[in-house]
Write an enzyme that holds these catalytic residues in place. Sequence first.
Site: not given
Ligand SMILES: Cc1cc2nc3c(=O)[nH]c(=O)nc-3n(C[C@H](O)[C@H](O)[C@H](O)COP(=O)(O)O)c2cc1C
Ligand code: SF4
Length: 653
Positions: A97, A161, A163, A211, A249, A251, A285, A307, A331, A336, A400
């Site tokens: 990326q 996002e 950027y 993207r 970000h 928003a 999600r 992701a 997930c 957290q 338990d």
């Molecule tokens: C730890 C972490 C780092 C991320 N870094 C980037 C990034 O460098 N570039 C990007 O476009 N999105 C980044 N994202 C966003 C993810 O690509 C994705 O859009 C977001 O986590 C929602 O998708 P998910 O529900 O499948 O996690 C990051 C997400 C996480 C959790």
């Molecule tokens: S810490 Fe929570 S949101 Fe992040 S990957 Fe794990 S379960 Fe998903």
Amino acid sequence: MLEQQLQLKHTQLRNRLVMGSMHTGLEEGWHNRKRLRAFYEARAKGGTAMLITGGYSPNLRGKLTPISSSFNSYYDVFKHRAYTDAVHKHGGKICLQLLHAGRYAYHPFNQAPSAIQAPINPYKPKAMSLGSIKKTIKDFAHSAYMAEKAGYDGVEVMGSEGYLINEFMAPHTNKREDEFGGNLENRMRLALEIVKAVRAKVSEKFLIIFRLSVIDLIPNGSTPDEVTIQAIELEKAGVDIFNTGIGWHEARVPTIASMVPPGAFKEASKRLKDVVSVPVIAVNRINTPEIANDILTAGEADLISMARPLLADPEFFNKYVNKQSKQINICIGCNQGCLDHVFKNKRATCLVNPQAAFELDYPLEQATKAKNVLVVGAGPAGLSASCYLAQKGHHVTLIDQKEQMGGQFNLAMQIPGKEDFNHTLNYYTNELARLNVSVKLGKAYNDSMLESYDDIIFATGVRPREATIKCNDGKRVFAYDEVIRGEVELGKSIAILGAGGIGFDMVAFLSEHKSQTISDFKTQWGIECEPQPHKDERQLYMLKRSAGRFGSELGKTTGWIHRQVAKQHGVKQIADCQYNSFDKNGLSITVAGETQTLPVDTVIACIGQVSNNEVLKNQLDNAKVHVIGGAKLASAIDAKRAIFEALQIARSI
Ligand SMILES: Cc1cc2nc3c(=O)[nH]c(=O)nc-3n(C[C@H](O)[C@H](O)[C@H](O)COP(=O)(O)O)c2cc1C
Ligand code: SF4
């Protein structure tokens, strides 16, 4: 369906699962190279068709922070070969990326289309000169060229996002009067020139993913019609695949937290799919095979990005395709272990999988000698410890004293927006059965059990701390757990004592907060994005003893959402508050030396927890006794620490 292959022009993807871009904190420098390779390798080995790396800047100014990673030299080519080789070895594809952070770059040399500061960055950007724009276009092309040399199958150009590229697209941040600002044609010029320049520098088979921000969720962002034109023009310029971008970000609309219903943004990908002929990736999600398949079969996208779900379980695809979906560690959207870490400059990992990005640091080796281990307590710590121990080959018994497994998970999943904890409980329940853990519910620990086991793990958890407030007229302060379990009758005017995570959860619970989906924003798409206030039956008060901001200890990526929910429901917040007494007139409190009576009929204590560790008082010196989770430290309910400690204790036995 997820398992279907996808034939692109020159590349075949073995299935429809893409690992979305994630910056893990392992990208910088040389020293973590093996760790990052192991991280990618595990996901490729787990069956994922294509991985997208975290964002790398094409040049210095576009770095997210001064120490963030860039990609543009032969040194990078050499370093990244390790990643691409590892992924290819397992039949996967990997794209780099390219992300120029624009005005989100957290350093004083940041640049943007216009000198308009982001509300989430203290550094005001400089407006880019024409020369700087031209150089940036060249830098993107050069990085892509180097990426191909490093063995990447393509690049993802980060255009969403909020950027740099997204900032050029949106009138909100682009006030330029030259050929890169003003009308849509000019605002999308940077994106188009980058794509064309990349295309000209790489081979025909090299993929360009773009993207594209489909919904900015900020005032004065791109309109739906503009997004349509951007997509059509970008495809003409040479984009092979579109990935969906949702919300800047800055928003103030949740886009990925647990409050966002799974699959909430599939309509955004559908909008793209309706106007382009190349494949489209759905994002955000999508955390179960069912949701992924629903989107694919409805024709709302061609590929699914996961992701965080691939942090939670690198074997996601293999488990799905081998009909072991019940074994997927899902997930729960809590942020957290992942994003909250990244924002603190800590390595990303996962609450439900502390081995994520720590594959080489915390491996779980098979035990050389199978031991008999007793685990006391079937909450998050005990459940995970039992599974890790059984995975190592130990004979595990889990007891338990309650008739129900889950401990604090059972409370958490009742909170609006935390329903996904149910997945984690189901996962452990299925794993216990698969791993032949002997589970005995309704059975309390006693010291006579010590003899029969080689090791005993106490994971007896926590109970709510009781409030010591004088109560009259038959009144009583309720504990949060009895409220969540529906054991007490609540009134219409309620004081919540405590403003930590549980206090805010109580707000969501009592106000029956409903998360919004993209449909709720349909009429406002790109125009006005503030959530509408709700009409509440109950008046809630939130009180805390300390001075200062409410929710200051909450996670960086979710704290603002909890505060927003409280605001939406008209919660009255009072800090620096001393609690005196509670009677039929209400709750007497003293604030800044003045005593007043709050007209509440119900008071709920969310003032912390105490450890449930009385049973082991006599055993603390016993070498075979280990204590983990809330039983060890009850400062806050912390499933992340509980599961982490469970892994560590299992590794040591
Ligand atoms: C730890 C972490 C780092 C991320 N870094 C980037 C990034 O460098 N570039 C990007 O476009 N999105 C980044 N994202 C966003 C993810 O690509 C994705 O859009 C977001 O986590 C929602 O998708 P998910 O529900 O499948 O996690 C990051 C997400 C996480 C959790
Ligand atoms: S810490 Fe929570 S949101 Fe992040 S990957 Fe794990 S379960 Fe998903």
